[in-house]
Design a protein around this motif. Structure first.
Motif, PDB file in Angstrom:
ATOM      1  N   TYR A  45      -8.888   2.627   4.048  1.00  0.00           N
ATOM      2  CA  TYR A  45     -10.045   2.933   5.010  1.00  0.00           C
ATOM      3  C   TYR A  45     -10.096   4.528   4.765  1.00  0.00           C
ATOM      4  CZ  TYR A  45      -9.849  -1.770   7.369  1.00  0.00           C
ATOM      5  OH  TYR A  45      -9.808  -3.023   7.799  1.00  0.00           O
ATOM      6  N   PRO A  46     -11.191   4.976   3.833  1.00  0.00           N
ATOM      7  CA  PRO A  46     -11.036   6.428   3.669  1.00  0.00           C
ATOM      8  C   PRO A  46     -11.362   7.058   4.880  1.00  0.00           C
ATOM      9  CG  PRO A  46     -12.114   5.164   1.873  1.00  0.00           C
ATOM     10  CD  PRO A  46     -11.800   4.229   3.081  1.00  0.00           C
ATOM     11  N   ALA A  47     -10.980   8.261   5.355  1.00  0.00           N
ATOM     12  CA  ALA A  47     -11.634   8.994   6.347  1.00  0.00           C
ATOM     13  C   ALA A  47     -12.933   9.665   5.939  1.00  0.00           C
ATOM     14  CB  ALA A  47     -10.527  10.317   6.643  1.00  0.00           C
ATOM     15  N   ALA A  55      -4.579  13.561   5.343  1.00  0.00           N
ATOM     16  CA  ALA A  55      -3.788  12.916   5.726  1.00  0.00           C
ATOM     17  C   ALA A  55      -3.895  11.242   5.605  1.00  0.00           C
ATOM     18  CB  ALA A  55      -3.248  13.200   7.205  1.00  0.00           C
ATOM     19  N   ALA A  56      -2.758  10.795   5.258  1.00  0.00           N
ATOM     20  CA  ALA A  56      -2.947   9.154   5.527  1.00  0.00           C
ATOM     21  C   ALA A  56      -1.839   8.285   6.247  1.00  0.00           C
ATOM     22  CB  ALA A  56      -3.013   8.737   3.994  1.00  0.00           C
ATOM     23  N   ASP A  75      -7.104  -3.416  11.513  1.00  0.00           N
ATOM     24  CA  ASP A  75      -8.332  -3.088  11.502  1.00  0.00           C
ATOM     25  C   ASP A  75      -8.662  -2.059  12.366  1.00  0.00           C
ATOM     26  OD1 ASP A  75      -8.975  -4.603   8.924  1.00  0.00           O
ATOM     27  OD2 ASP A  75      -9.475  -6.407  10.565  1.00  0.00           O
ATOM     28  N   GLU A  76      -8.653  -2.555  13.603  1.00  0.00           N
ATOM     29  CA  GLU A  76      -8.676  -1.411  15.049  1.00  0.00           C
ATOM     30  C   GLU A  76      -8.284  -0.121  14.808  1.00  0.00           C
ATOM     31  OE1 GLU A  76      -8.686  -3.576  18.633  1.00  0.00           O
ATOM     32  OE2 GLU A  76      -9.791  -5.503  17.760  1.00  0.00           O
ATOM     33  N   TRP A  80      -9.718   3.712  14.402  1.00  0.00           N
ATOM     34  CA  TRP A  80      -9.298   4.818  15.148  1.00  0.00           C
ATOM     35  C   TRP A  80      -8.764   6.047  14.400  1.00  0.00           C
ATOM     36  CZ3 TRP A  80      -4.059   6.119  16.263  1.00  0.00           C
ATOM     37  CH2 TRP A  80      -4.067   7.223  17.251  1.00  0.00           C
ATOM     38  N   LEU A  81      -7.973   5.672  13.412  1.00  0.00           N
ATOM     39  CA  LEU A  81      -7.246   6.872  12.538  1.00  0.00           C
ATOM     40  C   LEU A  81      -8.551   7.230  11.695  1.00  0.00           C
ATOM     41  CD1 LEU A  81      -4.134   4.929  11.365  1.00  0.00           C
ATOM     42  CD2 LEU A  81      -4.294   6.952  13.004  1.00  0.00           C
ATOM     43  N   ASN A  82      -9.426   6.752  11.347  1.00  0.00           N
ATOM     44  CA  ASN A  82     -10.709   7.411  10.636  1.00  0.00           C
ATOM     45  C   ASN A  82     -11.482   8.447  11.257  1.00  0.00           C
ATOM     46  OD1 ASN A  82     -11.512   4.601   8.669  1.00  0.00           O
ATOM     47  ND2 ASN A  82     -10.030   5.852   8.330  1.00  0.00           N
ATOM     48  N   ASN A  83     -11.457   7.750  12.657  1.00  0.00           N
ATOM     49  CA  ASN A  83     -12.000   8.989  13.909  1.00  0.00           C
ATOM     50  C   ASN A  83     -11.498  10.268  13.776  1.00  0.00           C
ATOM     51  OD1 ASN A  83     -14.272   7.312  14.225  1.00  0.00           O
ATOM     52  ND2 ASN A  83     -13.313   6.236  15.984  1.00  0.00           N
TER      53      ASN A  83
END
Length: 168
Positions: A45-47, A55-56, A75-76, A80-83
């Motif tokens: 899931y790329p930012a 960061a990943a 998934d959820e 959240w991390l992408n945000n």
């Protein structure tokens, strides 16, 4: 992305993967439960470019090493991390527990391979290879703690959500 294209170490039988969203609810929502995983994979899931930090985090869903709570703790969390500008890497590790092996032995191989894969492909993914962490919940938290303390391939950071872990 298939982590072991020639077959995962120690796997002798290909299991028929099962996904079930009718197994119960958490907080009033159904949870997608996946089991019989014999071919571990990652989903990246790329930012978004406008907030990407380089960061990943490899995300390890929980499920007692028998199932994976794939959406609730997968998934959820990735969204959240992408945000936050973090590229998320959702790990579908081997479950259920393998007879005759420690409960986390096969999944530990999977998470090490996932971290190594992300490090190896960091440049093409616009990531800093020194800023790859791991996050897990419940059994996935145990797995994240295991790779962070005992793994051959170690993450830069660990985020443990209600992990069960003790050091001998």
């Amino acid at each position: 992305i298939l982590l072991f294209p020639k077959g995962a170490p120690g796997e002798t039988t290909k299991l028929i993967e099962k996904a079930d969203a009718d197994g119960g609810k958490t907080g009033g929502e159904t949870v997608l439960r996946i089991t019989n995983v014999s071919e571990p994979t990652i989903t990246v899931y790329p930012a978004p470019d406008e907030v990407a930090t380089g960061a990943a985090v490899v995300v390890c869903p929980g499920g007692g090493y028998n199932i994976l709570a794939y959406d609730l703790e997968g998934d959820e969390v990735c969204e959240w991390l992408n945000n936050l500008g973090v590229t998320a890497v959702l790990l579908k590790y081997r479950v259920p527990r393998r007879e005759g092996r420690a409960k986390h032995e096969a999944p530990l191989q999977d998470v090490q391979r996932a971290i190594g894969y992300v490090r190896t492909h960091a440049e093409e993914m616009n990531l800093d290879p020194q800023r790859i962490g791991v996050m897990g919940f419940s059994a996935g938290g145990h797995l994240a703690a295991s790779v962070g303390t005992m793994g051959r391939v170690r993450p830069a950071a660990m985020l443990l959500g209600y992990a069960v872990f003790s050091v001998p």
